[in-house]
Design a protein around this motif. Structure first.
Motif, PDB file in Angstrom:
ATOM      1  N   VAL A 380       0.831  -1.206   0.000  1.00 29.32           N
ATOM      2  CA  VAL A 380       0.000   0.000   0.000  1.00 29.32           C
ATOM      3  C   VAL A 380       0.866   1.256   0.000  1.00 29.32           C
ATOM      4  CG1 VAL A 380      -1.712   1.310   1.324  1.00 29.32           C
ATOM      5  CG2 VAL A 380      -1.916  -1.161   1.118  1.00 29.32           C
ATOM      6  N   ILE A 381       2.022   1.210   0.690  1.00 28.27           N
ATOM      7  CA  ILE A 381       2.893   2.399   0.756  1.00 28.27           C
ATOM      8  C   ILE A 381       4.054   2.292  -0.236  1.00 28.27           C
ATOM      9  CG2 ILE A 381       2.254   3.019   3.093  1.00 28.27           C
ATOM     10  CD1 ILE A 381       4.765   1.658   4.124  1.00 28.27           C
ATOM     11  N   GLY A 382       3.872   1.480  -1.264  1.00 28.59           N
ATOM     12  CA  GLY A 382       4.831   1.461  -2.369  1.00 28.59           C
ATOM     13  C   GLY A 382       6.087   0.665  -2.133  1.00 28.59           C
ATOM     14  N   ILE A 383       6.045  -0.323  -1.235  1.00 30.38           N
ATOM     15  CA  ILE A 383       7.213  -1.155  -0.960  1.00 30.38           C
ATOM     16  C   ILE A 383       6.874  -2.589  -1.363  1.00 30.38           C
ATOM     17  CG2 ILE A 383       8.786  -1.988   0.828  1.00 30.38           C
ATOM     18  CD1 ILE A 383       8.125   0.596   2.378  1.00 30.38           C
ATOM     19  N   TYR A 384       7.676  -3.160  -2.285  1.00 29.07           N
ATOM     20  CA  TYR A 384       7.380  -4.474  -2.852  1.00 29.07           C
ATOM     21  C   TYR A 384       8.575  -5.411  -2.674  1.00 29.07           C
ATOM     22  CZ  TYR A 384       3.656  -1.773  -5.022  1.00 29.07           C
ATOM     23  OH  TYR A 384       2.570  -0.954  -5.234  1.00 29.07           O
ATOM     24  N   ALA A 385       8.256  -6.698  -2.556  1.00 29.97           N
ATOM     25  CA  ALA A 385       9.299  -7.697  -2.313  1.00 29.97           C
ATOM     26  C   ALA A 385      10.250  -7.836  -3.486  1.00 29.97           C
ATOM     27  CB  ALA A 385       8.655  -9.044  -1.987  1.00 29.97           C
ATOM     28  N   ASP A 386       9.752  -7.637  -4.712  1.00 31.61           N
ATOM     29  CA  ASP A 386      10.556  -7.894  -5.908  1.00 31.61           C
ATOM     30  C   ASP A 386      11.008  -6.611  -6.606  1.00 31.61           C
ATOM     31  OD1 ASP A 386       8.066  -7.082  -6.676  1.00 31.61           O
ATOM     32  OD2 ASP A 386       7.803  -8.600  -8.242  1.00 31.61           O
ATOM     33  N   ARG A 387      10.930  -5.476  -5.898  1.00 37.36           N
ATOM     34  CA  ARG A 387      11.242  -4.196  -6.531  1.00 37.36           C
ATOM     35  C   ARG A 387      12.148  -3.376  -5.616  1.00 37.36           C
ATOM     36  NH1 ARG A 387       6.045  -1.004  -8.352  1.00 37.36           N
ATOM     37  NH2 ARG A 387       5.534  -3.118  -9.080  1.00 37.36           N
ATOM     38  N   LYS A 388      13.223  -2.824  -6.146  1.00 38.79           N
ATOM     39  CA  LYS A 388      14.143  -2.029  -5.335  1.00 38.79           C
ATOM     40  C   LYS A 388      13.487  -0.710  -4.960  1.00 38.79           C
ATOM     41  CE  LYS A 388      19.006  -0.718  -5.086  1.00 38.79           C
ATOM     42  NZ  LYS A 388      20.315  -0.716  -5.746  1.00 38.79           N
ATOM     43  N   HIS A 389      13.600  -0.339  -3.686  1.00 35.70           N
ATOM     44  CA  HIS A 389      13.006   0.905  -3.200  1.00 35.70           C
ATOM     45  C   HIS A 389      14.077   1.979  -3.103  1.00 35.70           C
ATOM     46  CE1 HIS A 389      11.015   3.683  -0.317  1.00 35.70           C
ATOM     47  NE2 HIS A 389       9.914   3.246  -0.895  1.00 35.70           N
ATOM     48  N   PHE A 390      13.702   3.252  -3.370  1.00 28.50           N
ATOM     49  CA  PHE A 390      14.708   4.308  -3.451  1.00 28.50           C
ATOM     50  C   PHE A 390      15.355   4.608  -2.103  1.00 28.50           C
ATOM     51  CE2 PHE A 390      11.437   6.869  -1.703  1.00 28.50           C
ATOM     52  CZ  PHE A 390      12.013   8.030  -1.221  1.00 28.50           C
ATOM     53  N   ILE A 391      14.663   4.317  -1.002  1.00 27.18           N
ATOM     54  CA  ILE A 391      15.248   4.532   0.326  1.00 27.18           C
ATOM     55  C   ILE A 391      15.817   3.245   0.888  1.00 27.18           C
ATOM     56  CG2 ILE A 391      14.763   5.140   2.741  1.00 27.18           C
ATOM     57  CD1 ILE A 391      12.587   6.987   1.753  1.00 27.18           C
ATOM     58  N   TYR A 392      15.005   2.181   0.865  1.00 26.11           N
ATOM     59  CA  TYR A 392      15.352   0.960   1.571  1.00 26.11           C
ATOM     60  C   TYR A 392      16.107  -0.057   0.725  1.00 26.11           C
ATOM     61  CZ  TYR A 392      11.700   3.097   4.372  1.00 26.11           C
ATOM     62  OH  TYR A 392      10.956   3.990   5.077  1.00 26.11           O
ATOM     63  N   GLY A 393      16.245   0.218  -0.575  1.00 27.26           N
ATOM     64  CA  GLY A 393      16.944  -0.730  -1.443  1.00 27.26           C
ATOM     65  C   GLY A 393      16.146  -2.012  -1.586  1.00 27.26           C
ATOM     66  N   ASP A 394      16.786  -3.133  -1.334  1.00 23.72           N
ATOM     67  CA  ASP A 394      16.126  -4.437  -1.418  1.00 23.72           C
ATOM     68  C   ASP A 394      15.317  -4.640  -0.131  1.00 23.72           C
ATOM     69  OD1 ASP A 394      15.373  -7.086  -1.504  1.00 23.72           O
ATOM     70  OD2 ASP A 394      17.328  -7.831  -2.187  1.00 23.72           O
ATOM     71  N   ALA A 395      14.022  -4.317  -0.201  1.00 27.04           N
ATOM     72  CA  ALA A 395      13.180  -4.359   0.999  1.00 27.04           C
ATOM     73  C   ALA A 395      13.060  -5.776   1.553  1.00 27.04           C
ATOM     74  CB  ALA A 395      11.795  -3.789   0.690  1.00 27.04           C
ATOM     75  N   LYS A 396      13.017  -6.772   0.675  1.00 28.63           N
ATOM     76  CA  LYS A 396      12.894  -8.159   1.139  1.00 28.63           C
ATOM     77  C   LYS A 396      14.127  -8.550   1.964  1.00 28.63           C
ATOM     78  CE  LYS A 396      11.966 -12.900  -0.394  1.00 28.63           C
ATOM     79  NZ  LYS A 396      10.744 -13.102   0.410  1.00 28.63           N
ATOM     80  N   LYS A 397      15.302  -8.165   1.467  1.00 32.98           N
ATOM     81  CA  LYS A 397      16.540  -8.457   2.205  1.00 32.98           C
ATOM     82  C   LYS A 397      16.551  -7.702   3.538  1.00 32.98           C
ATOM     83  CE  LYS A 397      21.574  -7.882   1.900  1.00 32.98           C
ATOM     84  NZ  LYS A 397      21.699  -6.814   2.917  1.00 32.98           N
ATOM     85  N   LEU A 398      16.114  -6.450   3.513  1.00 36.30           N
ATOM     86  CA  LEU A 398      16.091  -5.641   4.730  1.00 36.30           C
ATOM     87  C   LEU A 398      15.233  -6.301   5.814  1.00 36.30           C
ATOM     88  CD1 LEU A 398      16.679  -2.937   6.229  1.00 36.30           C
ATOM     89  CD2 LEU A 398      14.612  -2.040   5.146  1.00 36.30           C
ATOM     90  N   ILE A 399      14.048  -6.798   5.409  1.00 30.61           N
ATOM     91  CA  ILE A 399      13.078  -7.318   6.375  1.00 30.61           C
ATOM     92  C   ILE A 399      13.400  -8.754   6.801  1.00 30.61           C
ATOM     93  CG2 ILE A 399      10.643  -7.958   6.655  1.00 30.61           C
ATOM     94  CD1 ILE A 399      10.020  -5.553   4.792  1.00 30.61           C
TER      95      ILE A 399
END
Length: 469
Positions: A380-399
């Motif tokens: 909902v807030i634009g963070i996806y498991a398979d898509r690099k985020h401009f702040i968090y990078g690889d969100a799946k790896k982060l989480i």
């Protein structure tokens, strides 16, 4: 022995900087009478060398504005973003010197050793251990002052014995200038164009593209947070049973949200505040009005309220007025760190809001949330498991890896699942640094209500507070 014309150049630079500092008129007659004197036949050559020195060292352009009366002005050529490079020395811009050092670092693969920096500075008359007539002791300026102001990073070369040191761009340099601006500066010094340096030009173009994407993504991310806030139910929190039936409390609909001009100002204010947060700079009402609010200052309280909500939701940061007399503010993370530890990447953008969101989902799902539950909310807030985020990078790896390794989260396979499914729980560090009540307060703020509007979660949070006491 120094060329007599070089002596005159040094004297003329000094003279012009004094006029610039005092905002006094600069004329050819004044230069001839006070500096050039018997070398008036070489005036044009001395003036040319002086202009080059002023531009290279101070970022000042000497322009003749009245050819009839031969009146000149000094113009600061380099205008960094937002509130400009601070810490001028006696009113003399240090931008040119800083840009020179940043240029050396950039052209040395973004990391220059101390010898390479001094080699360049010697060319423009700055020497280690020798007092400069404008900047004082150059070594202190570049290894302490610029470092303290976060324009440069100065570190020991790993494994060097005896120790050697190297320079990198600091976070403030990344924020206030760019590789393309530095390359344009270098090109000007060499009387050419940036594309004359193909490899550096290509790298600078790529940097510009990444910056443009990051700015667009930042606006979209903050706007998404604004839409989440504005799409909250006007009726307040529903019954908890209804909330448990869906994840609507964490992902309200955003279909009919329309941004207003005040919303846009709130989004700009968030970005301004984050920049201040990253630079560890003071925040005042005066700066917010001057830099962001401007002609909308009558709406300052409303814009600040909207920005405060965005800061909490998107980044887990509270805005608090710490001095009502001077109207100064502080940004306080909702996650209490242990020791000096901070979440990875916080120099760029705090990650507390994302972590609080994940902890919140775990809490409202009975203290154990499936991976699908987590991603449903984050999407909902634009963070996806398979898509690099401009702040968090690889969100799946982060989480699933970084925060697990840092013990904020526990990530485990659901018992007897085939194919394997995974679930999240709070890690020991989350239990130590926050609480169910703080997470519930975060959730309540998102829904513009109070924690007690969620009775059973509130009761559970109260019980947790009792046990902690």
């Amino acid at each position: 022995q120094r060329d007599p014309l070089d002596e005159k150049v040094v004297l003329l630079v000094h003279y012009l900087l004094q006029r610039y500092q005092k905002k006094e008129l600069i004329t050819k007659a004044g230069m001839l009478r006070n500096v050039i004197q018997m070398y008036r036949n070489q005036f044009h050559e001395i003036l040319k060398r002086t202009s080059e020195h002023l531009e290279l060292v101070f970022g000042l352009d000497l322009k003749e504005v009245d050819p009839n009366r031969h009146i000149y002005v000094l113009v600061n050529k380099l205008e960094p973003s937002y509130d400009a490079v601070s810490g001028d020395y006696g009113g003399v811009p240090k931008t040119g010197l800083l840009m020179t050092i940043l240029g050396v670092i950039f052209t040395k693969c973004n990391c220059a050793n101390e010898e390479q920096v001094w080699q360049t500075l010697n060319v423009i008359g700055l020497y280690e251990g020798r007092q400069h007539f404008i900047f004082g002791e150059p070594r202190k300026l570049i290894t302490k002052d610029f470092v303290k102001e976060k324009y440069l990073e100065y570190r020991q070369v790993p494994g060097s014995d005896p120790p050697r040191y190297e320079f990198l761009w600091g976070p403030r340099a990344h924020a206030e200038t760019s590789k393309m601006k530095v390359l344009e500066f270098l090109a000007k010094v060499h009387d050419t164009i940036p594309s004359a340096f193909p490899a550096w030009y290509e790298e600078a173009l790529q940097d510009e593209e990444e910056r443009a994407q990051a700015r667009a993504a930042a606006r979209a991310h903050t706007a998404a947070m604004a839409s989440v806030l504005h799409a909250r139910s006007d009726k307040g929190a529903k019954s908890q049973d209804e909330e448990r039936a869906s994840t609507s409390q964490a992902q309200p609909r955003t279909d009919h949200y329309r941004r207003t001009r005040l919303d846009d100002k709130a989004i700009l204010l968030v970005q301004f505040l984050l920049r201040k947060y990253n630079m560890r700079e003071p925040i005042t009402k005066e700066d917010m009005i001057k830099q962001v609010i401007k002609k909308h200052k009558v709406h300052f309280p409303e814009i600040l309220r909207k920005a405060s909500e965005l800061m909490v939701l998107a980044f887990g940061i509270d805005i608090k007025e710490v001095d009502p007399t001077n109207h100064s503010y502080a940004l306080i993370s909702k996650l209490q760190r242990s020791g000096d530890d901070r979440l990875r990447g916080e120099e760029i953008m705090p990650q507390t809001g994302l972590l609080m969101t994940v902890l919140c989902v775990i809490f409202i799902k009975g203290n154990c949330a499936t991976e699908e539950d987590i991603w449903e909310v984050l999407n909902v807030i634009g963070i996806y498991a398979d898509r690099k985020h401009f702040i968090y990078g690889d969100a799946k790896k982060l989480i699933t890896k970084d925060w697990v390794q840092e013990r904020y989260l526990e990530y485990r396979q659901v018992s007897n699942s085939d194919p394997p499914c995974y679930e999240f729980l709070w890690g020991p560090r989350a239990h130590a640094e926050t609480s169910k009540m703080k997470v519930l307060e975060f959730l309540a703020k998102v829904h513009n209500t109070v924690p007690s509007a969620f009775p059973s979660w509130y009761e559970e949070a109260l019980q947790d507070e009792e046990e902690r006491a």
